[in-house]
Write a protein that holds these residues in place. Structure first.
Motif, PDB file in Angstrom:
ATOM      1  N   UNK A   1       0.400  -1.804  -0.236  1.00 35.40           N
ATOM      2  CA  UNK A   1       0.526   0.020   0.112  1.00 35.40           C
ATOM      3  C   UNK A   1       1.330   1.293  -0.088  1.00 35.40           C
ATOM      4  N   UNK A   2       1.874   1.257   0.488  1.00 34.32           N
ATOM      5  CA  UNK A   2       3.156   2.018   0.810  1.00 34.32           C
ATOM      6  C   UNK A   2       4.732   2.031   0.057  1.00 34.32           C
ATOM      7  N   UNK A   3       5.273   2.825  -0.104  1.00 34.45           N
ATOM      8  CA  UNK A   3       6.728   2.598  -0.414  1.00 34.45           C
ATOM      9  C   UNK A   3       7.072   3.606   0.556  1.00 34.45           C
ATOM     10  N   UNK A   4       7.706   2.985   0.807  1.00 34.47           N
ATOM     11  CA  UNK A   4       9.432   3.958   1.453  1.00 34.47           C
ATOM     12  C   UNK A   4      10.917   4.095   1.125  1.00 34.47           C
ATOM     13  N   UNK A   5      11.157   5.084   1.032  1.00 33.51           N
ATOM     14  CA  UNK A   5      13.167   4.656   0.470  1.00 33.51           C
ATOM     15  C   UNK A   5      13.579   5.067   1.875  1.00 33.51           C
ATOM     16  N   UNK A   6      14.358   4.048   1.878  1.00 37.42           N
ATOM     17  CA  UNK A   6      15.686   5.388   2.598  1.00 37.42           C
ATOM     18  C   UNK A   6      16.760   5.145   2.425  1.00 37.42           C
ATOM     19  N   UNK A   7      17.500   4.941   0.612  1.00 39.49           N
ATOM     20  CA  UNK A   7      18.009   4.892   0.546  1.00 39.49           C
ATOM     21  C   UNK A   7      18.667   5.803   0.497  1.00 39.49           C
ATOM     22  N   UNK A   8      18.755   7.419   0.736  1.00 38.11           N
ATOM     23  CA  UNK A   8      19.456   8.537   1.193  1.00 38.11           C
ATOM     24  C   UNK A   8      20.496   9.341  -0.551  1.00 38.11           C
ATOM     25  N   UNK A   9      21.668   9.431   0.727  1.00 37.02           N
ATOM     26  CA  UNK A   9      21.812  10.338  -0.766  1.00 37.02           C
ATOM     27  C   UNK A   9      23.801  10.081  -1.266  1.00 37.02           C
ATOM     28  N   UNK A  10      23.690   9.016  -0.128  1.00 31.62           N
ATOM     29  CA  UNK A  10      25.282   8.508  -0.233  1.00 31.62           C
ATOM     30  C   UNK A  10      25.591   7.059  -0.366  1.00 31.62           C
ATOM     31  N   UNK A  11      24.682   6.948  -1.264  1.00 36.67           N
ATOM     32  CA  UNK A  11      24.959   4.837  -0.951  1.00 36.67           C
ATOM     33  C   UNK A  11      25.724   4.849  -2.416  1.00 36.67           C
ATOM     34  N   UNK A  12      25.476   5.497  -3.083  1.00 36.72           N
ATOM     35  CA  UNK A  12      26.012   4.118  -5.069  1.00 36.72           C
ATOM     36  C   UNK A  12      27.807   5.481  -5.070  1.00 36.72           C
ATOM     37  N   UNK A  13      28.683   4.653  -5.142  1.00 33.12           N
ATOM     38  CA  UNK A  13      30.136   5.284  -4.593  1.00 33.12           C
ATOM     39  C   UNK A  13      30.091   5.906  -6.748  1.00 33.12           C
ATOM     40  N   UNK A  14      30.668   6.771  -6.251  1.00 32.65           N
ATOM     41  CA  UNK A  14      30.990   8.309  -7.655  1.00 32.65           C
ATOM     42  C   UNK A  14      32.127   7.907  -8.122  1.00 32.65           C
ATOM     43  N   UNK A  15      32.440   7.262  -9.587  1.00 32.68           N
ATOM     44  CA  UNK A  15      34.210   7.478  -9.624  1.00 32.68           C
ATOM     45  C   UNK A  15      34.366   8.133 -10.619  1.00 32.68           C
ATOM     46  N   UNK A  16      35.463   8.736 -10.737  1.00 35.62           N
ATOM     47  CA  UNK A  16      35.551  10.414 -11.510  1.00 35.62           C
ATOM     48  C   UNK A  16      35.645   9.730 -13.138  1.00 35.62           C
ATOM     49  N   UNK A  17      35.369  11.340 -14.364  1.00 33.73           N
ATOM     50  CA  UNK A  17      35.324  10.480 -15.399  1.00 33.73           C
ATOM     51  C   UNK A  17      36.906  11.095 -15.526  1.00 33.73           C
ATOM     52  N   UNK A  18      37.654  10.538 -15.541  1.00 35.54           N
ATOM     53  CA  UNK A  18      38.958  10.176 -15.823  1.00 35.54           C
ATOM     54  C   UNK A  18      39.475   9.202 -17.065  1.00 35.54           C
ATOM     55  N   UNK A  19      39.894   9.874 -18.637  1.00 35.28           N
ATOM     56  CA  UNK A  19      40.363   8.521 -19.375  1.00 35.28           C
ATOM     57  C   UNK A  19      41.277   7.252 -18.867  1.00 35.28           C
ATOM     58  N   UNK A  20      41.275   6.068 -19.161  1.00 34.16           N
ATOM     59  CA  UNK A  20      41.816   5.130 -18.738  1.00 34.16           C
ATOM     60  C   UNK A  20      41.702   4.173 -17.271  1.00 34.16           C
ATOM     61  N   UNK A  21      40.620   5.082 -16.676  1.00 33.13           N
ATOM     62  CA  UNK A  21      40.464   4.444 -15.071  1.00 33.13           C
ATOM     63  C   UNK A  21      40.472   2.543 -15.450  1.00 33.13           C
ATOM     64  N   UNK A  22      39.515   2.022 -16.266  1.00 37.38           N
ATOM     65  CA  UNK A  22      39.996   0.129 -16.313  1.00 37.38           C
ATOM     66  C   UNK A  22      40.757   0.340 -17.151  1.00 37.38           C
ATOM     67  N   UNK A  23      42.057   0.984 -17.532  1.00 41.07           N
ATOM     68  CA  UNK A  23      43.209   0.414 -17.763  1.00 41.07           C
ATOM     69  C   UNK A  23      44.841  -0.087 -16.665  1.00 41.07           C
ATOM     70  N   UNK A  24      44.476   0.414 -15.491  1.00 43.33           N
ATOM     71  CA  UNK A  24      45.173   0.723 -14.366  1.00 43.33           C
ATOM     72  C   UNK A  24      45.495  -0.846 -14.339  1.00 43.33           C
ATOM     73  N   UNK A  25      46.617  -1.896 -14.043  1.00 49.00           N
ATOM     74  CA  UNK A  25      46.817  -2.609 -14.427  1.00 49.00           C
ATOM     75  C   UNK A  25      47.177  -3.609 -12.334  1.00 49.00           C
ATOM     76  N   UNK A  26      47.051  -2.124 -11.798  1.00 46.90           N
ATOM     77  CA  UNK A  26      47.356  -2.958 -10.442  1.00 46.90           C
ATOM     78  C   UNK A  26      46.112  -2.309  -9.439  1.00 46.90           C
ATOM     79  N   UNK A  27      45.117  -2.290  -7.935  1.00 48.71           N
ATOM     80  CA  UNK A  27      44.962  -2.143  -7.879  1.00 48.71           C
ATOM     81  C   UNK A  27      44.035  -1.623  -7.652  1.00 48.71           C
ATOM     82  N   UNK A  28      42.480  -0.261  -8.103  1.00 47.19           N
ATOM     83  CA  UNK A  28      41.581   0.301  -7.756  1.00 47.19           C
ATOM     84  C   UNK A  28      40.971  -0.063  -7.055  1.00 47.19           C
ATOM     85  N   UNK A  29      40.225   1.042  -5.767  1.00 46.32           N
ATOM     86  CA  UNK A  29      39.829  -0.080  -4.721  1.00 46.32           C
ATOM     87  C   UNK A  29      38.614   2.004  -4.737  1.00 46.32           C
ATOM     88  N   UNK A  30      37.921   2.286  -4.381  1.00 48.76           N
ATOM     89  CA  UNK A  30      37.286   3.062  -4.007  1.00 48.76           C
ATOM     90  C   UNK A  30      36.772   3.478  -2.634  1.00 48.76           C
TER      91      UNK A  30
END
Length: 571
Positions: A155-184
């Motif tokens: 009957x009713x839906x409540x969103x409690x997901x807020x504003x800080x739930x999905x990590x943001x990755x910057x728009x930088x060229x080659x971000x998926x090419x790094x051979x080392x470890x990339x961690x948010x």
């Protein structure tokens, strides 16, 4: 009516697994608060859908080194569940998560939570006045039941997901090419050994200033990539001794009084942090400059790079005592050049490449994309994405035009720069439950009720809100922040006033704000107002006044005892 009312008081079981009175999305601070408020009204026919494997929301997701809150512990907690056992004035992530776990256990909320359950879509049915929420079950065994996907009718839906739930990755060229470890930062891997590694951290906001001091002594070398410097104030954190904790436990009024003073102090900072023309803003900037100069006295080169060139408050003001001194270490370097790209080996800034073993993305969240990637469709097939094509907006940050029987917490324009978000969340929860109560009452009468904010009222409210926000530090064109929507600069995240002002707005439901149709609609239209109330926590009586009251009481008591003693001696 009696049978339907009883059904609302019964938790969802096996037979009605795909039906619930209320669906709550998210088991963080917001979702737990709504669940507790529903229980207080004797509603138990609800489910909490949580994508992760445990409760806690952002305090479960963010477990990076040094993660802690920048609001005092006693203020960053539910008013109805004070914790006398906080060990520090500013608690760390693990202690906050332990607190939330304890609250969930006390109110027996685990029985209502479906973990590893991702909400794919929520669609309103105009024929039945019901929501159809489709979910995917994550994980092995659980996904085997029902093929891993099913739909819940509510009957009713409540969103409690807020504003800080999905990590943001910057728009930088080659971000998926790094051979080392990339961690948010919001997906920290504690199994990764930092010892002896060459590390880059991209970002220098609230997360980075906590991570950098923690890992600087462990890594071989650390490069901090800064785009824009931040205004920084001393944190002045300290442990809370056991004798104080015992006082808070056995004399709860003392803790309540401390929380009230904290709230009052934080509220008093509103003008300083939000109004760039206020005398307090100038004083605050002076304190920030003094802090920078004191910690980097002999390094004018660093001070110049770390000194902001925009109004205080435009971006989040940071609290830290140990960030600036890190740059005096031989193994730490501040890089302010423009990042051109990321290569297989490392980072190229201003044409110079530096190789790394690990790149940490302390780049925040997709804060302006509220409820993303959930596909929400309201009345007449209108999608939430179409309603928000020009940026997130809502009535009081809680309800959305064209999306009936729906409420959200920590939604558009409810973020703060000066006080505890939990003070806002509690007000939102009470308001939303007041709406849901009317819908569920209609259901108990074998009917249905449809509640949706009037488009004109939503437009009017947001025009006034944006007008007020345009005069604040948030609107400074000299900086970008996660409070704003891209190139338009529309401030979609922050509230324009104090917490108390917001609480007063949500202390009652004005039914003239809403289109209501169905069972009980005429009664709501005629009654016009439903009083919700609010928790009055701000300090309204000074310590001196309280002292005089106590002194007067003691004097009166002493006089009574003296007179009684005199009478006894005569006998």
């Amino acid at each position: 009516m009696g049978e339907n009312r009883v059904q609302l008081q019964v938790p969802v079981g096996n037979r009605d697994y795909t039906n619930a009175a209320v669906v709550i999305i998210g088991a963080g601070i917001s979702g737990l608060c709504v669940a507790i408020d529903l229980l207080k009204k004797d509603y138990r026919n609800f489910v909490i859908l949580e994508q992760g494997g445990g409760i806690g929301g952002t305090w479960r997701d963010n477990k990076y080194p040094g993660c802690c809150c920048d609001v005092w512990s006693h203020l960053y907690s539910y008013s109805f569940e004070p914790n006398p056992s906080w060990t520090r004035e500013y608690s760390g992530q693990e202690e906050i998560l332990q607190y939330l776990t304890g609250v969930a256990q006390k109110y027996e909320l685990y029985r209502y939570v479906r973990f590893n359950t991702c909400v794919d879509s929520a669609r309103w049915d105009d024929t039945t006045n019901k929501w159809k929420t489709t979910v995917s079950v994550l994980g092995g065994k659980d996904a085997e039941f029902g093929g891993g996907t099913y739909t819940i009718t509510s009957d009713f839906v409540v969103s409690g997901v807020g504003q800080l739930n999905l990590p943001k990755f910057p728009d930088i060229a080659g971000i998926n090419e790094f051979d080392g470890r990339l961690m948010h930062s919001a997906r920290w891997d504690w199994s990764y050994n930092l010892q002896g590694k060459k590390v880059a951290i991209i970002g220098n906001g609230a997360t980075a200033v906590q991570i950098v001091p923690e890992i600087a002594g462990k890594v071989d070398c650390l490069t901090v990539y800064q785009r824009t410097p931040n205004w920084v104030l001393p944190r002045e954190d300290s442990p809370i001794p056991s004798w104080k904790r015992q006082i808070y436990q056995y004399v709860p009024y003392i803790q309540k009084r401390k929380r009230a003073k904290m709230m009052h102090f934080r509220e008093s900072l509103f003008g300083s942090l939000v109004d760039p023309t206020s005398p307090g803003s100038e004083i605050m900037e002076g304190l920030c400059r003094q802090h920078l100069h004191t910690q980097l006295q002999n390094r004018p080169d660093l001070r110049d790079k770390l000194q902001p060139k925009y109004s205080l408050g435009c971006k989040r003001v940071l609290l830290t005592d140990d960030y600036y001194p890190v740059f005096l270490r031989d193994n730490v370097r501040l890089e302010t050049g423009h990042i051109d790209r990321i290569t297989t080996k490392g980072v190229v800034a201003d044409g110079q490449e530096e190789a790394f073993d690990l790149i940490i993305m302390a780049t925040g969240f997709r804060s302006v994309e509220f409820l993303h990637p959930i596909d929400v469709t309201g009345s007449a097939g209108r999608t939430l994405s179409s309603v928000w094509k020009d940026g997130g907006h809502a009535l009081y940050g809680v309800t959305v035009e064209g999306i009936p029987n729906f409420g959200m917490l920590y939604g558009p324009n409810t973020n703060l720069a000066h006080n505890s978000l939990i003070l806002m969340i509690e007000a939102q929860s009470k308001y939303i439950v007041a709406l849901a109560d009317k819908v569920l009452t209609a259901r108990s009468l074998d009917g249905s009720l449809k509640i949706s904010p009037k488009p004109l009222r939503v437009e009017e409210f947001n025009e006034q809100l944006q007008s007020s926000l345009s005069k604040t530090s948030f609107a400074d064109p000299n900086c970008n922040s996660w409070f704003k929507l891209g190139e338009s600069g529309k401030i979609t995240n922050n509230w324009s006033d104090t917490v108390v002002a917001y609480q007063k707005v949500l202390s009652r439901v004005d039914w003239s704000d809403y289109d209501v149709a169905g069972t009980g609609a005429d009664e709501l239209k005629s009654s016009k107002i439903t009083t919700v109330g609010r928790v009055v926590e701000e300090s309204v009586v000074s310590d001196a006044t309280i002292g005089l009251i106590v002194l007067s009481a003691v004097t009166v008591l002493a006089g009574i005892l003296y007179r009684n003693t005199g009478r006894l001696s005569l006998l």
